[in-house]
Design a protein around this motif. Structure first.
Motif, mmCIF file in Angstrom:
data_model
loop_
_atom_site.group_PDB
_atom_site.id
_atom_site.type_symbol
_atom_site.label_atom_id
_atom_site.label_comp_id
_atom_site.label_asym_id
_atom_site.label_seq_id
_atom_site.Cartn_x
_atom_site.Cartn_y
_atom_site.Cartn_z
ATOM 1 N N GLY A 236 8.111 -5.964 -17.405
ATOM 2 C CA GLY A 236 6.850 -6.330 -16.763
ATOM 3 C C GLY A 236 6.374 -5.252 -15.803
ATOM 4 N N LEU A 237 5.082 -5.201 -15.591
ATOM 5 C CA LEU A 237 4.454 -4.155 -14.788
ATOM 6 C C LEU A 237 4.768 -4.343 -13.307
ATOM 7 C CD1 LEU A 237 2.505 -1.705 -15.031
ATOM 8 C CD2 LEU A 237 0.630 -3.313 -14.583
ATOM 9 N N VAL A 238 5.298 -3.287 -12.666
ATOM 10 C CA VAL A 238 5.663 -3.357 -11.248
ATOM 11 C C VAL A 238 5.316 -2.042 -10.555
ATOM 12 C CG1 VAL A 238 7.631 -4.848 -11.815
ATOM 13 C CG2 VAL A 238 8.014 -2.411 -11.412
ATOM 14 N N LEU A 239 5.186 -2.123 -9.233
ATOM 15 C CA LEU A 239 5.190 -0.953 -8.354
ATOM 16 C C LEU A 239 6.485 -1.009 -7.569
ATOM 17 C CD1 LEU A 239 4.066 1.454 -6.703
ATOM 18 C CD2 LEU A 239 2.868 -0.224 -5.274
ATOM 19 N N LEU A 240 7.277 0.049 -7.675
ATOM 20 C CA LEU A 240 8.590 0.110 -7.045
ATOM 21 C C LEU A 240 8.532 1.111 -5.888
ATOM 22 C CD1 LEU A 240 11.412 -1.143 -7.554
ATOM 23 C CD2 LEU A 240 11.923 0.820 -9.008
ATOM 24 N N VAL A 241 8.814 0.635 -4.674
ATOM 25 C CA VAL A 241 8.700 1.456 -3.472
ATOM 26 C C VAL A 241 10.060 1.564 -2.791
ATOM 27 C CG1 VAL A 241 7.660 1.635 -1.176
ATOM 28 C CG2 VAL A 241 6.274 0.858 -3.112
ATOM 29 N N ASP A 242 10.429 2.787 -2.459
ATOM 30 C CA ASP A 242 11.674 3.048 -1.729
ATOM 31 C C ASP A 242 11.410 2.861 -0.243
ATOM 32 O OD1 ASP A 242 13.953 4.029 -0.534
ATOM 33 O OD2 ASP A 242 13.692 6.094 -1.237
ATOM 34 N N THR A 243 11.876 1.748 0.313
ATOM 35 C CA THR A 243 11.570 1.468 1.719
ATOM 36 C C THR A 243 12.443 2.261 2.685
ATOM 37 O OG1 THR A 243 12.978 -0.506 1.637
ATOM 38 C CG2 THR A 243 10.616 -0.809 1.297
ATOM 39 N N ALA A 244 13.417 3.010 2.177
ATOM 40 C CA ALA A 244 14.114 3.951 3.048
ATOM 41 C C ALA A 244 13.185 5.099 3.429
ATOM 42 C CB ALA A 244 15.368 4.487 2.359
ATOM 43 N N ARG A 245 12.232 5.406 2.565
ATOM 44 C CA ARG A 245 11.267 6.480 2.827
ATOM 45 C C ARG A 245 9.909 5.940 3.256
ATOM 46 N NH1 ARG A 245 12.671 11.417 1.149
ATOM 47 N NH2 ARG A 245 10.518 12.088 0.839
ATOM 48 N N TYR A 246 9.507 4.817 2.690
ATOM 49 C CA TYR A 246 8.191 4.248 2.971
ATOM 50 C C TYR A 246 8.348 2.768 3.313
ATOM 51 C CZ TYR A 246 6.572 8.556 0.793
ATOM 52 O OH TYR A 246 6.350 9.879 0.498
ATOM 53 N N PRO A 247 8.681 2.466 4.568
ATOM 54 C CA PRO A 247 8.880 1.062 4.960
ATOM 55 C C PRO A 247 7.616 0.238 4.725
ATOM 56 C CG PRO A 247 9.692 2.558 6.652
ATOM 57 C CD PRO A 247 8.929 3.398 5.687
ATOM 58 N N LEU A 248 7.807 -0.951 4.199
ATOM 59 C CA LEU A 248 6.676 -1.837 3.960
ATOM 60 C C LEU A 248 6.253 -2.524 5.252
ATOM 61 C CD1 LEU A 248 7.818 -3.568 0.642
ATOM 62 C CD2 LEU A 248 6.144 -1.729 0.884
ATOM 63 N N GLN A 249 5.009 -2.892 5.317
ATOM 64 C CA GLN A 249 4.519 -3.730 6.397
ATOM 65 C C GLN A 249 4.741 -5.189 6.001
ATOM 66 O OE1 GLN A 249 0.416 -2.477 6.466
ATOM 67 N NE2 GLN A 249 0.812 -0.821 7.894
ATOM 68 N N VAL A 250 5.104 -6.017 6.967
ATOM 69 C CA VAL A 250 5.335 -7.431 6.696
ATOM 70 C C VAL A 250 4.390 -8.259 7.565
ATOM 71 C CG1 VAL A 250 7.044 -9.262 6.487
ATOM 72 C CG2 VAL A 250 7.765 -6.871 6.325
ATOM 73 N N ARG A 251 3.619 -9.116 6.927
ATOM 74 C CA ARG A 251 2.681 -9.976 7.649
ATOM 75 C C ARG A 251 2.935 -11.428 7.264
ATOM 76 N NH1 ARG A 251 -0.772 -5.456 6.462
ATOM 77 N NH2 ARG A 251 -1.521 -4.464 8.392
ATOM 78 N N ALA A 252 2.370 -12.315 8.059
ATOM 79 C CA ALA A 252 2.526 -13.750 7.807
ATOM 80 C C ALA A 252 1.528 -14.227 6.759
ATOM 81 C CB ALA A 252 2.313 -14.522 9.105
ATOM 82 N N ILE A 253 1.845 -15.373 6.149
ATOM 83 C CA ILE A 253 0.897 -16.092 5.292
ATOM 84 C C ILE A 253 0.676 -17.453 5.945
ATOM 85 C CG2 ILE A 253 0.430 -17.035 3.005
ATOM 86 C CD1 ILE A 253 2.249 -14.959 1.823
ATOM 87 N N HIS A 254 -0.567 -17.803 6.150
ATOM 88 C CA HIS A 254 -0.914 -19.008 6.889
ATOM 89 C C HIS A 254 -1.181 -20.179 5.942
ATOM 90 C CE1 HIS A 254 -1.167 -16.158 10.156
ATOM 91 N NE2 HIS A 254 -2.035 -15.456 9.453
#
Length: 421
Positions: A236-254
């Motif tokens: 299946g189609l994915v975007l794979l990100v190495d968070t050791a190099r590019y940390p993701l932002q984490v936000r809430a869902i209301h």
């Protein structure tokens, strides 16, 4: 499907918009399907360009079967008309998002479903069934889900391929209305693809955003018992990100509770939580929430009515929250919300018509006000907490987090009918 030890990200022939057939790439892109929640947002995207991708990911028709068939017919017609054209050879795609202090790079590819992919949230069966019917009818993956993994931080392997590729001229570049600049490159060199494959063979991934799409990919494969492990339906189609190099932002869902009037919501929490009125605007209420210790929420009954709910009754927590889960899970705001407030205090049915999930606090408050209902505003959970729970095999309540930046939908699609076993 048996599990493999590592990740296998496979090249595919991306289907992309022909730039000379659309008004602009910006005008045909969209946020992910589950972020576009309001009818006026859909209409705005549809009117930005007749070929906007929202016509594929969120078609509207009187019944589901017609919607799914409509998306499939639209995709077929756009391909026949040359609106969407396939790239000449299979590739992995380096994808970059840049804006303000945000820089994220990752790899888009077709990820084998038998790899070590960790979910951290449950899914809504009705949503999975609907997305499976849509993707199955169209034989396409319209938008990549977002996965994170952790490299050793040395910059070798896949990381080196990404950085080398990003030094060249991209296939496409566009800036969306949110100010994020997007660039895409194709990786087709066999040596570079082999370097990515060797690196990812030792990694596991966390689903950052797209649990329903991942469950949909698995459903589609299970619905095809004759499909072998090399079938296009086995990935299946994915975007794979190495968070050791590019940390993701984490936000809430209301949460939006359209059938729960604010006065009743507030009255029902008496004795279960401390409730304090918060003066001022939404931004001040969210700041007060961030500074509160322990489980806490903002209950909103409109743009001028905010109450902080905190200090839940310990006895109620003990009775309502499962004892067979790690303490970190028991203390999650989302756990307290669903197990205590929604299930025990307000007794809200766990159904899409009774609980809405919105990524933006302003939109949640406005939607609750339109329906005469209530909004529950949340705080984000750290990626490390999410990952630790996922590695223990513990799932969080669904829609507990929002990782980003999310990939724009419409830059590259994957069709399955022209991939062969």
């Amino acid at each position: 499907m048996t599990s493999s030890d590592g990740l296998r990200l496979l090249p595919f022939r991306g289907l992309r918009y022909a730039p000379d057939r659309v008004s602009s790439l910006t005008a045909v892109t969209s946020p992910p399907y589950d972020v576009v929640v309001r009818p006026d947002e859909v209409r705005e995207l549809e009117t930005s360009d007749p070929y906007n991708i929202v016509r594929l990911i969120l078609p509207h028709a009187p019944d589901p079967t017609t919607r799914h068939r409509q998306a499939a017919d639209t995709l077929r017609r756009w391909r026949e008309e040359g609106i969407l054209t396939p790239d000449p050879e299979p590739a992995l795609y380096v994808y970059e998002q840049r804006g303000g202090d945000v820089l994220q790079r990752g790899l888009i590819g077709a990820l084998r479903l038998d790899g070590p992919v960790l979910p951290h949230e449950g899914v809504i069966p009705e949503v999975v069934a609907d997305r499976a019917a849509l993707m199955g009818a169209a034989a396409a993956n319209f938008e990549p889900l977002l996965l994170s993994y952790r490299s050793d931080g040395t910059g070798n392997g896949a990381a080196a391929v990404i950085e080398r590729t990003a030094q060249h001229a991209p296939l496409l570049a566009t800036t969306t209305e949110d100010g994020i600049a997007h660039r895409l490159w194709a990786v087709t060199d066999p040596a570079e693809l082999a370097a990515v494959d060797a690196d990812l063979a030792h990694r596991q991934a966390l689903i950052a955003d797209g649990h329903h799409r991942w469950a949909t990919y698995r459903r589609l494969y299970e619905q095809r018992p004759d499909a072998g492990p090399d079938s296009p339906w086995a990935s299946g189609l994915v975007l794979l990100v190495d968070t050791a190099r590019y940390p993701l932002q984490v936000r809430a869902i209301h949460r939006v509770l359209p059938h729960l009037p604010p006065a009743k919501a507030l009255a029902d929490v008496a004795g279960a939580f401390r409730a304090r009125r918060l003066p001022g605007e939404l931004s001040a209420a969210l700041e007060a929430l961030e500074q509160t210790l322990g489980a806490a929420f903002v209950l909103a009954g409109g743009p001028d009515s905010f109450h902080l709910l905190d200090r839940p009754d310990p006895g109620l927590l003990d009775r309502a929250i499962r004892a067979d889960r790690p303490e970190a899970w028991r203390q999650l705001d989302a756990t307290v919300l669903h197990s205590v407030l929604l299930d025990e205090v307000w007794r809200i049915p766990d159904h899409p018509s009774d609980i809405g999930y919105l990524h933006h606090a302003e939109a949640a408050v406005a939607q609750a006000a339109r329906h005469g209902g209530s909004a529950v505003l949340m705080r984000a959970t750290s990626e490390e907490t999410v990952r630790q729970l996922a590695q223990q095999g513990v799932t969080m309540p669904r829609k507990s987090t929002s990782f980003g930046p999310k990939p724009a939908t419409g830059l590259v699609l994957r069709t399955l009918d022209d991939e062969r076993d």
